[in-house]
Design a protein around this motif. Structure first.
Motif, PDB file in Angstrom:
ATOM      1  N   ASP A   1       0.839  -1.197   0.000  1.00 59.74           N
ATOM      2  CA  ASP A   1       0.000   0.000   0.000  1.00 59.74           C
ATOM      3  C   ASP A   1       0.876   1.250   0.000  1.00 59.74           C
ATOM      4  OD1 ASP A   1      -2.211   1.641   0.077  1.00 59.74           O
ATOM      5  OD2 ASP A   1      -2.667   1.263   2.196  1.00 59.74           O
ATOM      6  N   VAL A   2       0.828   2.029   1.071  1.00 57.90           N
ATOM      7  CA  VAL A   2       1.632   3.251   1.158  1.00 57.90           C
ATOM      8  C   VAL A   2       2.743   3.047   2.184  1.00 57.90           C
ATOM      9  CG1 VAL A   2      -0.227   4.765   0.422  1.00 57.90           C
ATOM     10  CG2 VAL A   2       0.039   4.258   2.865  1.00 57.90           C
ATOM     11  N   PHE A   3       3.865   3.739   1.961  1.00 59.86           N
ATOM     12  CA  PHE A   3       4.997   3.512   2.849  1.00 59.86           C
ATOM     13  C   PHE A   3       5.957   4.691   2.825  1.00 59.86           C
ATOM     14  CE2 PHE A   3       5.703   1.221  -1.194  1.00 59.86           C
ATOM     15  CZ  PHE A   3       6.865   1.822  -1.656  1.00 59.86           C
ATOM     16  N   TYR A   4       6.886   4.623   3.758  1.00 61.41           N
ATOM     17  CA  TYR A   4       7.985   5.582   3.902  1.00 61.41           C
ATOM     18  C   TYR A   4       9.254   4.775   4.041  1.00 61.41           C
ATOM     19  CZ  TYR A   4      11.221   8.558   6.676  1.00 61.41           C
ATOM     20  OH  TYR A   4      12.314   9.246   7.164  1.00 61.41           O
ATOM     21  N   TYR A   5      10.345   5.264   3.434  1.00 57.95           N
ATOM     22  CA  TYR A   5      11.649   4.660   3.712  1.00 57.95           C
ATOM     23  C   TYR A   5      12.710   5.738   3.723  1.00 57.95           C
ATOM     24  CZ  TYR A   5      12.707   4.651  -1.388  1.00 57.95           C
ATOM     25  OH  TYR A   5      12.936   5.001  -2.691  1.00 57.95           O
ATOM     26  N   ARG A   6      13.820   5.414   4.338  1.00 54.63           N
ATOM     27  CA  ARG A   6      14.954   6.332   4.302  1.00 54.63           C
ATOM     28  C   ARG A   6      16.264   5.565   4.283  1.00 54.63           C
ATOM     29  NH1 ARG A   6      13.591   8.278   9.976  1.00 54.63           N
ATOM     30  NH2 ARG A   6      15.098   7.354  11.417  1.00 54.63           N
ATOM     31  N   LEU A   7      17.259   6.223   3.717  1.00 61.19           N
ATOM     32  CA  LEU A   7      18.641   5.755   3.679  1.00 61.19           C
ATOM     33  C   LEU A   7      19.459   6.819   4.374  1.00 61.19           C
ATOM     34  CD1 LEU A   7      18.435   4.805  -0.063  1.00 61.19           C
ATOM     35  CD2 LEU A   7      18.841   3.117   1.752  1.00 61.19           C
ATOM     36  N   HIS A   8      20.198   6.439   5.415  1.00 62.36           N
ATOM     37  CA  HIS A   8      20.830   7.442   6.275  1.00 62.36           C
ATOM     38  C   HIS A   8      22.240   7.008   6.637  1.00 62.36           C
ATOM     39  CE1 HIS A   8      20.549   9.985  10.225  1.00 62.36           C
ATOM     40  NE2 HIS A   8      21.314  10.545   9.308  1.00 62.36           N
ATOM     41  N   SER A   9      23.193   7.874   6.358  1.00 61.44           N
ATOM     42  CA  SER A   9      24.590   7.632   6.712  1.00 61.44           C
ATOM     43  C   SER A   9      25.211   8.964   7.113  1.00 61.44           C
ATOM     44  CB  SER A   9      25.340   7.031   5.518  1.00 61.44           C
ATOM     45  OG  SER A   9      25.770   8.044   4.618  1.00 61.44           O
ATOM     46  N   PRO A  10      26.483   8.977   7.500  1.00 58.33           N
ATOM     47  CA  PRO A  10      27.121  10.260   7.827  1.00 58.33           C
ATOM     48  C   PRO A  10      27.179  11.240   6.662  1.00 58.33           C
ATOM     49  CG  PRO A  10      28.373   8.457   8.787  1.00 58.33           C
ATOM     50  CD  PRO A  10      27.352   7.838   7.881  1.00 58.33           C
ATOM     51  N   VAL A  11      27.067  10.748   5.415  1.00 59.12           N
ATOM     52  CA  VAL A  11      27.217  11.643   4.263  1.00 59.12           C
ATOM     53  C   VAL A  11      25.989  11.677   3.362  1.00 59.12           C
ATOM     54  CG1 VAL A  11      29.729  11.411   4.240  1.00 59.12           C
ATOM     55  CG2 VAL A  11      28.326   9.831   2.874  1.00 59.12           C
ATOM     56  N   LEU A  12      24.930  10.961   3.715  1.00 60.44           N
ATOM     57  CA  LEU A  12      23.743  10.912   2.865  1.00 60.44           C
ATOM     58  C   LEU A  12      22.492  10.697   3.696  1.00 60.44           C
ATOM     59  CD1 LEU A  12      22.639  10.694  -0.132  1.00 60.44           C
ATOM     60  CD2 LEU A  12      22.731   8.211   0.213  1.00 60.44           C
ATOM     61  N   LEU A  13      21.445  11.445   3.356  1.00 63.71           N
ATOM     62  CA  LEU A  13      20.116  11.194   3.906  1.00 63.71           C
ATOM     63  C   LEU A  13      19.120  11.266   2.763  1.00 63.71           C
ATOM     64  CD1 LEU A  13      18.005  10.784   6.124  1.00 63.71           C
ATOM     65  CD2 LEU A  13      17.988  13.273   6.452  1.00 63.71           C
ATOM     66  N   VAL A  14      18.410  10.162   2.544  1.00 64.40           N
ATOM     67  CA  VAL A  14      17.348  10.093   1.546  1.00 64.40           C
ATOM     68  C   VAL A  14      16.058   9.742   2.268  1.00 64.40           C
ATOM     69  CG1 VAL A  14      16.429   8.804  -0.417  1.00 64.40           C
ATOM     70  CG2 VAL A  14      18.875   9.362  -0.326  1.00 64.40           C
ATOM     71  N   GLU A  15      14.979  10.463   1.937  1.00 64.38           N
ATOM     72  CA  GLU A  15      13.654  10.099   2.444  1.00 64.38           C
ATOM     73  C   GLU A  15      12.686  10.009   1.266  1.00 64.38           C
ATOM     74  OE1 GLU A  15      12.388  11.775   6.500  1.00 64.38           O
ATOM     75  OE2 GLU A  15      13.556  13.412   5.618  1.00 64.38           O
ATOM     76  N   PHE A  16      11.808   9.006   1.323  1.00 67.20           N
ATOM     77  CA  PHE A  16      10.744   8.786   0.342  1.00 67.20           C
ATOM     78  C   PHE A  16       9.464   8.552   1.113  1.00 67.20           C
ATOM     79  CE2 PHE A  16       7.810   5.977  -1.738  1.00 67.20           C
ATOM     80  CZ  PHE A  16       7.868   6.236  -3.097  1.00 67.20           C
ATOM     81  N   GLU A  17       8.367   9.194   0.671  1.00 71.81           N
ATOM     82  CA  GLU A  17       7.105   8.983   1.388  1.00 71.81           C
ATOM     83  C   GLU A  17       5.909   9.218   0.479  1.00 71.81           C
ATOM     84  OE1 GLU A  17       5.069  10.003   5.667  1.00 71.81           O
ATOM     85  OE2 GLU A  17       6.221  11.587   4.705  1.00 71.81           O
ATOM     86  N   HIS A  18       4.912   8.349   0.606  1.00 71.61           N
ATOM     87  CA  HIS A  18       3.594   8.595   0.038  1.00 71.61           C
ATOM     88  C   HIS A  18       2.875   9.604   0.929  1.00 71.61           C
ATOM     89  CE1 HIS A  18       4.265   4.418  -1.705  1.00 71.61           C
ATOM     90  NE2 HIS A  18       4.028   5.166  -2.764  1.00 71.61           N
ATOM     91  N   GLN A  19       2.205  10.571   0.287  1.00 71.85           N
ATOM     92  CA  GLN A  19       1.625  11.696   1.009  1.00 71.85           C
ATOM     93  C   GLN A  19       0.100  11.682   0.936  1.00 71.85           C
ATOM     94  OE1 GLN A  19       3.621  14.591   2.371  1.00 71.85           O
ATOM     95  NE2 GLN A  19       5.016  12.843   2.360  1.00 71.85           N
ATOM     96  N   TRP A  20      -0.519  12.409   1.847  1.00 63.81           N
ATOM     97  CA  TRP A  20      -1.951  12.675   1.771  1.00 63.81           C
ATOM     98  C   TRP A  20      -2.201  13.707   0.672  1.00 63.81           C
ATOM     99  CZ3 TRP A  20       1.427  14.157   5.500  1.00 63.81           C
ATOM    100  CH2 TRP A  20       1.652  15.516   5.627  1.00 63.81           C
ATOM    101  N   GLY A  21      -3.459  13.923   0.357  1.00 67.43           N
ATOM    102  CA  GLY A  21      -3.775  14.829  -0.725  1.00 67.43           C
ATOM    103  C   GLY A  21      -3.625  16.290  -0.355  1.00 67.43           C
ATOM    104  N   VAL A  22      -3.109  17.058  -1.266  1.00 70.11           N
ATOM    105  CA  VAL A  22      -3.108  18.518  -1.175  1.00 70.11           C
ATOM    106  C   VAL A  22      -3.912  19.064  -2.348  1.00 70.11           C
ATOM    107  CG1 VAL A  22      -1.711  20.611  -1.163  1.00 70.11           C
ATOM    108  CG2 VAL A  22      -0.902  18.575   0.044  1.00 70.11           C
TER     109      VAL A  22
END
Length: 378
Positions: free
Chosen positions: A318-339
């Motif tokens: 369904d819907v989800f969030y993930y992230r990749l996090h290190s001392p030199v990189l931060l990535v975030e991905f997320e499904h959002q509610w409607g705007v």
């Protein structure tokens, strides 16, 4: 069935009325941007020495030439409004929203074709083909939502503000910023090194089912490979990767959160099997690989020198969030509610992503600090 939110006047270039609520939002954003820059860090504080100033041997002449060609097209008034000192605070005024808050620079919607082409040449020479195509697709999808709402004059492919920082014609540090709805890209050159963060990219809808750019889509691979990485884990690994039971209320390290504090959480990629690691590298490459040839490879090597943690929340079906996090990189991905769409729960037709360089090198700040210490100490 999901419909459109029809809020007349809600997404104008400037608000019809500066209400107390809007003024409070602007004041908060100004205060956040005015805080001394530290960078995203863990509760242990900034980790130093991660971004040495060095020569890479890459040719950044084409990017510099493209910037010079663009600046040569501007009138004195446009130059006064469209370029800033390399350390100007407006770097930190980018915002995802469609409404005007702290926009600066020159709006592409007000430009002629020659100026627009010159800007797109800067982008094309700075980004990889994949990164450039992604930015263009998101700009096109902004028109799609304008068509759906009947507000093409407010939501279109050119409603983006472009700024040049520094003096590319003099050989010093310089950069550019593209800022608007769902496209916020910050690119800095210090010598022949490049920093491409913060970069916020999003879309609503993520697929154009009609209109001028019918068939355009976004984040299909970021979504699919992120899901594949999680579902390819063992039960025990998934248990370690899950960092929350529900999706967060928006990205943690979005606009005006340059000093966000976030500790590592989730599953270390160093504990993956060879097959799982290949999927993780494919996912990392989608974000790191937005940079142009040479710079993307250097950035990936920098990322692979450190342990990266994979964190997950939500349902892979369904819907989800993930992230990749290190001392030199931060990535975030997320499904959002409607705007723009009328749904109050996260859905897969609205996606936000952010990429940052933690520990003080967003906007190339740590490289700029070292450059000034080495060459401008007096």
């Amino acid at each position: 069935m999901v419909g459109m939110r029809h809020r007349t006047g809600a997404y104008t270039r400037e608000p019809d009325e500066w209400t107390p609520d809007l003024l409070a939002k602007v004041a908060w954003r100004r205060e956040a941007a005015a805080e001394p820059f530290r960078g995203v860090a863990t509760s242990a504080g900034i980790q130093r020495g991660l971004f040495p100033l060095r020569e890479t041997g890459l040719d950044v002449g084409p990017q510099r030439k493209a910037a010079e060609d663009y600046l040569a097209l501007l009138t004195p008034k446009e130059l006064a409004e469209g370029r800033f000192a390399v350390d100007d605070v407006t770097w930190r005024h980018w915002a995802n929203g469609a409404r005007y808050f702290l926009r600066h620079g020159l709006c592409m919607a007000d430009m002629d074709d020659a100026r627009r082409r010159a800007i797109m040449t800067i982008l094309r020479r700075s980004l990889s083909p994949y990164g450039y195509r992604q930015v263009v697709d998101l700009m096109h999808l902004n028109l799609t939502v304008g068509e759906l709402r009947g507000e093409e004059h407010l939501l279109n492919e050119w409603m983006y503000w472009f700024s040049v920082y520094g003096e590319p014609e003099n050989g010093g540090p310089w950069g550019w910023q593209l800022d608007g709805h769902h496209v916020n890209v910050n690119c800095v050159f210090v010598g022949d090194q490049m920093v491409l963060t913060p970069t916020f990219l999003g879309a609503e809808p993520v697929i154009a089912k009609g209109g001028k750019y019918a068939g355009t889509s976004a984040f299909r691979r970021e979504e699919a490979i992120g899901r594949a990485l999680f579902t390819g884990l063992t039960d025990a690994q998934q248990g370690r990767a899950v960092i929350a039971g529900e999706l967060p209320d928006g990205l943690y390290a979005g606009a005006f959160r340059d000093n966000w504090e976030m500790d590592y959480a989730g599953l270390p990629l160093g504990e993956l099997t060879a097959e799982q690691r290949e999927t993780a590298l494919d996912l990392l490459d989608l974000y790191v690989g937005r940079a142009g040839e040479g710079h993307a490879e250097l950035r990936m090597a920098e990322v692979l020198e450190h342990e990266t943690f994979f964190g997950w929340a939500g349902d892979p079906a369904d819907v989800f969030y993930y992230r990749l996090h290190s001392p030199v990189l931060l990535v975030e991905f997320e499904h959002q509610w409607g705007v723009m769409f009328d749904n109050d729960e996260p859905m897969r037709h609205h996606i936000h992503t952010i990429v940052r360089t933690p520990n003080g090198n967003d906007y190339g700040v740590d490289l700029l600090r070292q450059h000034h210490e080495r060459f401008h100490r007096h």
